[in-house]
Design a protein around this motif. Structure first.
Motif, PDB file in Angstrom:
ATOM      1  N   HIS A  86      54.238  56.208   4.568  1.00 64.73           N
ATOM      2  CA  HIS A  86      55.282  54.946   4.902  1.00 64.73           C
ATOM      3  C   HIS A  86      55.009  54.306   3.689  1.00 64.73           C
ATOM      4  CE1 HIS A  86      52.380  54.893   8.111  1.00 64.73           C
ATOM      5  NE2 HIS A  86      51.246  55.062   7.851  1.00 64.73           N
ATOM      6  N   SER A 145      51.254  54.926   1.485  1.00 65.53           N
ATOM      7  CA  SER A 145      50.653  56.382   1.968  1.00 65.53           C
ATOM      8  C   SER A 145      51.766  57.134   1.768  1.00 65.53           C
ATOM      9  CB  SER A 145      49.631  55.766   3.596  1.00 65.53           C
ATOM     10  OG  SER A 145      50.959  56.585   4.804  1.00 65.53           O
ATOM     11  N   ASP A 169      44.085  56.000   7.869  1.00 72.43           N
ATOM     12  CA  ASP A 169      44.201  56.149   8.894  1.00 72.43           C
ATOM     13  C   ASP A 169      42.856  55.562   9.357  1.00 72.43           C
ATOM     14  OD1 ASP A 169      46.995  56.027   8.615  1.00 72.43           O
ATOM     15  OD2 ASP A 169      47.390  57.679   9.200  1.00 72.43           O
ATOM     16  N   HIS A 195      47.791  48.221   9.176  1.00 73.00           N
ATOM     17  CA  HIS A 195      46.857  48.465   8.202  1.00 73.00           C
ATOM     18  C   HIS A 195      47.296  47.433   7.311  1.00 73.00           C
ATOM     19  CE1 HIS A 195      46.907  52.913   7.039  1.00 73.00           C
ATOM     20  NE2 HIS A 195      48.298  52.824   7.808  1.00 73.00           N
ATOM     21  N   HIS A 251      51.453  51.048  14.263  1.00 66.82           N
ATOM     22  CA  HIS A 251      50.760  51.052  13.103  1.00 66.82           C
ATOM     23  C   HIS A 251      50.734  50.954  11.876  1.00 66.82           C
ATOM     24  CE1 HIS A 251      48.063  55.000  11.353  1.00 66.82           C
ATOM     25  NE2 HIS A 251      49.100  54.530  10.323  1.00 66.82           N
TER      26      HIS A 251
HETATM   27 ZN    ZN Z   1      49.004  55.335   8.221  1.00 61.86          ZN
END
Ligand code: ZN
Ligand code: KG4
Length: 345
Positions: A139, A136, A308, A115, A111
């Motif tokens: 993260h 984010s 996302d 990004h 994931h």
């Molecule tokens: Zn994310």
């Protein structure tokens, strides 16, 4: 020609997208954020249930917008981690069922690397060496991307809070609604970023020796809390705009300084910034200004591709298919803490 379907379900967004030959045909996202707001944070059980309800309608909508049928799909990509285990499980079960039913290969992809990958749909293929800063609520990681499909190395990450999470916590202590990040950003624009000298985490020489590319925001958040408490205790008004501006300046300064150091030290001239926190005004302005001064091309995709979504998973899926990476197979499990140097499982 490859038509890749991407499915995202790591947190509270259910995303399905279709990418054909590097072109995004459709990208549909359903979010359960409104259901979590009253709890002041994501409730994993609620998120899993919402994915279950959203996944098929989101898939149908994406196919219809793309003008493609399921039988035209050549490969299925799904975010296999990192993320919430229940949410991941719903998306991965759906992706496996699709791959099995269609007789097409399944790719479990990372994931966070997605990004970064999504920027290729917007600004074109990455040059040979690209730096990616993914920021984010979940993260904050710095990635050295030599090849988005086969060679990504994590240079550093946050040792405690993610940048967005730190903003949300500061928002809460200032009494702002959840998620606080955008509210703190809005107030920061009215304040003086130099009013209060908040600390820059892991930036002293002794910390830089060990943690040149790591981040820490929890000490900063505590410093903000202490400053606000002291002000309230002495009966003085809290200059909320200045607090937000000075806090936001400390976060942006550390993120940009360390990231540009990494670009210089790794001889990289292209920087991609992804993740929902890339909406932050001070980060955007500082990265663009200092990047330009350092001769570094700073690429930030439009916000809808930073939060996302399925496009990021379809983009990475497409890249791995094109690179000839072997499919993951139907036996894969989800990995809530997937390492950031793992591109596919
Ligand atoms: Zn994310
Ligand atoms: O990527 P994202 O939508 O969701 C995940 O965390 O996966 O990022 C949302 C995070 C939240 O913590 C939110 O408060 C923060 O990014 N955020 C912001 C801004 N917009 C979103 N923080 C500061 N300034 C903003 N403009």
């Amino acid at each position: 020609m490859a038509l890749v379907l991407g499915l995202e379900s790591t947190c509270d967004e259910t995303g399905v997208a279709l990418v054909e030959d590097g072109e995004l045909l459709a990208d549909v996202v359903a979010s359960s954020m409104d259901e979590h707001a009253r709890f002041g944070g994501i409730v994993p059980e609620v998120a899993s249930r919402a994915h279950l309800e959203a996944v098929l309608p989101t898939l149908d909508e994406a196919l219809s917008r793309a003008g493609r049928s399921l039988s035209q799909v050549d490969a299925v990509a799904v975010a296999a981690g990192p993320g919430l285990v229940g949410s991941l499980t719903v998306g991965n079960s759906a992706a496996k069922a699709l791959a099995l039913g269609l007789g097409k290969p399944l790719y479990g992809v990372n994931h966070v690397i997605g990004h970064a990958a999504v920027d290729q749909l917007v600004h074109g293929a990455f040059p040979d060496r690209t730096m990616a800063l993914v920021v984010s609520g979940g993260h904050t990681s710095l990635l050295m991307v030599d090849d988005i499909a086969t060679d990504v190395r994590e240079l550093g990450h946050t040792l405690d809070d993610a940048a967005g999470e730190a903003f949300d916590k500061v928002g809460r202590l200032l009494g702002l609604p959840y998620p606080g990040g955008p509210h703190v950003d809005r107030l920061a624009r009215e304040g003086d970023p130099e009013a209060i000298p908040f600390p820059r985490g892991l930036s002293k020489p002794k910390d830089m020796a060990k943690h040149a590319y790591d981040f820490s925001f929890s000490g900063l958040k505590t410093a903000v809390a202490r400053w606000v408490e002291a002000r309230r205790a002495s009966g003085q008004e809290v200059p909320i705009e200045d607090v937000c501006a000075s806090f936001a300046a400390a976060v942006a300064d550390v993120l940009v300084t360390k990231t540009l150091n990494a670009c210089r030290e790794h001889d990289v001239e292209t920087l991609v910034i992804g993740g929902g926190f890339s909406a932050n005004s001070q980060l955007r302005e500082l990265a663009q200004a200092r990047g330009e001064a350092a001769g570094i091309d700073v690429r930030i995709p439009p916000l809808r591709y930073c939060t996302d979504n399925g496009a990021m998973i379809a983009a990475l899926g497409h890249a791995v298919v094109e690179a000839g990476v072997r499919p993951s197979g139907l036996g894969i499990g989800v990995d809530s803490s997937m390492p950031l140097s793992t591109i596919t499982v």
